[in-house]
Design a protein around this motif. Structure first.
Motif, mmCIF file in Angstrom:
data_model
loop_
_atom_site.group_PDB
_atom_site.id
_atom_site.type_symbol
_atom_site.label_atom_id
_atom_site.label_comp_id
_atom_site.label_asym_id
_atom_site.label_seq_id
_atom_site.Cartn_x
_atom_site.Cartn_y
_atom_site.Cartn_z
ATOM 1 N N ASN A 1 -12.493 23.292 1.191
ATOM 2 C CA ASN A 1 -11.620 22.599 2.150
ATOM 3 C C ASN A 1 -11.261 21.201 1.665
ATOM 4 O O ASN A 1 -10.239 20.646 2.071
ATOM 5 N N TRP A 2 -12.077 20.620 0.807
ATOM 6 C CA TRP A 2 -11.835 19.256 0.333
ATOM 7 C C TRP A 2 -10.677 19.180 -0.651
ATOM 8 O O TRP A 2 -10.210 18.102 -0.981
ATOM 9 N N PHE A 3 -10.185 20.313 -1.110
ATOM 10 C CA PHE A 3 -9.007 20.341 -1.974
ATOM 11 C C PHE A 3 -7.718 20.308 -1.151
ATOM 12 O O PHE A 3 -6.651 20.066 -1.690
ATOM 13 N N LYS A 4 -7.811 20.569 0.129
ATOM 14 C CA LYS A 4 -6.627 20.713 0.984
ATOM 15 C C LYS A 4 -6.143 19.342 1.455
ATOM 16 O O LYS A 4 -6.496 18.867 2.538
ATOM 17 N N THR A 5 -5.288 18.741 0.641
ATOM 18 C CA THR A 5 -4.796 17.393 0.950
ATOM 19 C C THR A 5 -3.838 17.371 2.146
ATOM 20 O O THR A 5 -3.575 16.304 2.687
ATOM 21 N N ASP A 6 -3.351 18.534 2.559
ATOM 22 C CA ASP A 6 -2.457 18.581 3.714
ATOM 23 C C ASP A 6 -3.223 18.644 5.037
ATOM 24 O O ASP A 6 -2.630 18.599 6.112
ATOM 25 N N SER A 7 -4.542 18.726 4.950
ATOM 26 C CA SER A 7 -5.360 18.760 6.163
ATOM 27 C C SER A 7 -5.384 17.385 6.827
ATOM 28 O O SER A 7 -5.449 16.364 6.144
ATOM 29 N N PRO A 8 -5.352 17.342 8.152
ATOM 30 C CA PRO A 8 -5.428 16.041 8.829
ATOM 31 C C PRO A 8 -6.788 15.364 8.635
ATOM 32 O O PRO A 8 -6.929 14.174 8.870
ATOM 33 N N TYR A 9 -7.783 16.127 8.181
ATOM 34 C CA TYR A 9 -9.125 15.576 7.993
ATOM 35 C C TYR A 9 -9.388 15.154 6.546
ATOM 36 O O TYR A 9 -10.464 14.674 6.236
ATOM 37 N N TRP A 10 -8.411 15.362 5.672
ATOM 38 C CA TRP A 10 -8.608 15.045 4.265
ATOM 39 C C TRP A 10 -8.689 13.544 4.052
ATOM 40 O O TRP A 10 -7.987 12.769 4.698
ATOM 41 N N SER A 11 -9.551 13.146 3.116
ATOM 42 C CA SER A 11 -9.620 11.739 2.705
ATOM 43 C C SER A 11 -9.888 11.696 1.205
ATOM 44 O O SER A 11 -10.470 12.638 0.642
ATOM 45 N N PRO A 12 -9.483 10.621 0.538
ATOM 46 C CA PRO A 12 -9.702 10.517 -0.910
ATOM 47 C C PRO A 12 -11.179 10.610 -1.303
ATOM 48 O O PRO A 12 -11.498 11.048 -2.408
ATOM 49 N N SER A 13 -12.076 10.249 -0.412
ATOM 50 C CA SER A 13 -13.502 10.320 -0.734
ATOM 51 C C SER A 13 -13.946 11.764 -0.992
ATOM 52 O O SER A 13 -14.919 12.002 -1.710
ATOM 53 N N GLN A 14 -13.218 12.737 -0.458
ATOM 54 C CA GLN A 14 -13.580 14.137 -0.691
ATOM 55 C C GLN A 14 -13.424 14.511 -2.165
ATOM 56 O O GLN A 14 -14.208 15.295 -2.691
ATOM 57 N N TYR A 15 -12.434 13.935 -2.835
ATOM 58 C CA TYR A 15 -12.299 14.163 -4.276
ATOM 59 C C TYR A 15 -13.506 13.585 -5.001
ATOM 60 O O TYR A 15 -14.020 14.170 -5.944
ATOM 61 N N GLU A 16 -13.969 12.428 -4.573
ATOM 62 C CA GLU A 16 -15.145 11.810 -5.188
ATOM 63 C C GLU A 16 -16.371 12.696 -4.975
ATOM 64 O O GLU A 16 -17.182 12.875 -5.882
ATOM 65 N N TRP A 17 -16.517 13.260 -3.800
ATOM 66 C CA TRP A 17 -17.654 14.147 -3.526
ATOM 67 C C TRP A 17 -17.601 15.384 -4.420
ATOM 68 O O TRP A 17 -18.628 15.838 -4.931
ATOM 69 N N LEU A 18 -16.412 15.946 -4.603
ATOM 70 C CA LEU A 18 -16.263 17.105 -5.491
ATOM 71 C C LEU A 18 -16.690 16.742 -6.916
ATOM 72 O O LEU A 18 -17.368 17.526 -7.579
ATOM 73 N N ASN A 19 -16.292 15.553 -7.371
ATOM 74 C CA ASN A 19 -16.683 15.111 -8.708
ATOM 75 C C ASN A 19 -18.193 14.914 -8.810
ATOM 76 O O ASN A 19 -18.801 15.215 -9.839
ATOM 77 N N GLN A 20 -18.816 14.403 -7.749
ATOM 78 C CA GLN A 20 -20.268 14.233 -7.740
ATOM 79 C C GLN A 20 -20.968 15.599 -7.846
ATOM 80 O O GLN A 20 -21.946 15.748 -8.589
ATOM 81 N N ILE A 21 -20.475 16.567 -7.105
ATOM 82 C CA ILE A 21 -21.046 17.917 -7.153
ATOM 83 C C ILE A 21 -20.901 18.486 -8.562
ATOM 84 O O ILE A 21 -21.857 19.022 -9.128
ATOM 85 N N ASP A 22 -19.717 18.359 -9.137
ATOM 86 C CA ASP A 22 -19.451 18.876 -10.477
ATOM 87 C C ASP A 22 -20.420 18.262 -11.492
ATOM 88 O O ASP A 22 -21.001 18.981 -12.320
ATOM 89 N N GLU A 23 -20.616 16.971 -11.424
ATOM 90 C CA GLU A 23 -21.519 16.292 -12.357
ATOM 91 C C GLU A 23 -22.958 16.803 -12.213
ATOM 92 O O GLU A 23 -23.630 17.087 -13.206
ATOM 93 N N GLN A 24 -23.422 16.942 -10.978
ATOM 94 C CA GLN A 24 -24.794 17.401 -10.752
ATOM 95 C C GLN A 24 -24.992 18.852 -11.184
ATOM 96 O O GLN A 24 -26.041 19.205 -11.743
ATOM 97 N N VAL A 25 -24.006 19.700 -10.953
ATOM 98 C CA VAL A 25 -24.125 21.106 -11.350
ATOM 99 C C VAL A 25 -24.102 21.220 -12.875
ATOM 100 O O VAL A 25 -24.851 22.020 -13.450
ATOM 101 N N LYS A 26 -23.295 20.414 -13.537
ATOM 102 C CA LYS A 26 -23.281 20.446 -14.999
ATOM 103 C C LYS A 26 -24.625 19.993 -15.569
ATOM 104 O O LYS A 26 -25.091 20.536 -16.578
ATOM 105 N N GLU A 27 -25.267 19.012 -14.939
ATOM 106 C CA GLU A 27 -26.612 18.597 -15.356
ATOM 107 C C GLU A 27 -27.607 19.746 -15.151
ATOM 108 O O GLU A 27 -28.477 19.984 -15.992
#
Length: 185
Positions: A140-166
């Protein structure tokens, strides 16, 4: 006077709504999306020449016991005969504060499956859900057309990606055969 107040109100709403729109300069996080399920899914087959399913299963269990603090909570199923380990664990996401510090926001659960076969193993990490009042999939954090979307969601996705790669790097190192040290004196 009412028209001025109403105009200011409408302008404030428009500015707030526009503030939530994605910044075109923000790069979309590059997480792997499974074409069939449309879920963020990390999956790969790693070759381990000459290793039997039992050897790979034992290495995986040994790695899990070192990597996770409480394997009784993490490992949901471990079937040595089938060479399958199913786990459920979490990564932590953080929100950036106005002063630049990072504060814990929440945890995101994921499913992790390891399958061992002759000379190879496969890992699948998927079903990421933020722990909230109800399970909220991170897709859901990829859905920029959502009224609940915020730029911080992209940051959270990047944090998840970094931790999973580790996590994946740790797994791949842990699945390598132990070095045999011969004391030749």
């Amino acid at each position: 006077m009412k028209k001025i107040v109403l105009s200011l109100f409408v302008l404030a709403i428009a500015l707030c709504a526009n503030a939530q729109k994605p910044n075109s300069k923000l790069p979309v996080p590059d997480l792997p999306i499974d074409e069939r399920t449309q879920l963020v899914t990390y999956q790969d087959v790693v070759k381990q020449d000459g290793a039997t399913p039992k050897v790979l299963f034992d290495r995986a269990m040994e790695w899990a016991k070192k990597y996770y603090k409480n394997t009784n909570e993490v490992i949901k199923n471990a079937d040595a005969e089938k060479g399958v380990i199913e786990m459920r664990s979490t990564v932590r996401i953080f929100s950036k504060q106005k002063d630049g510090t990072m504060m814990p926001k929440n945890v995101v659960y994921y499913n992790f499956k390891l399958e061992c076969r002759d000379g190879r193993y496969r890992y699948t990490i998927t079903n990421f859900n933020e722990r909230a009042q109800s399970a909220a999939p991170i897709e859901n954090w990829f859905k920029t057309d959502s009224p609940y979307w915020s730029p911080s969601q992209y940051e959270w996705l990047n944090q998840i990606d970094e931790q999973v790669k580790e996590l994946i790097n740790s797994l791949e190192e842990g699945m390598l055969p132990a070095e045999v040290f011969e004391d030749e004196w």
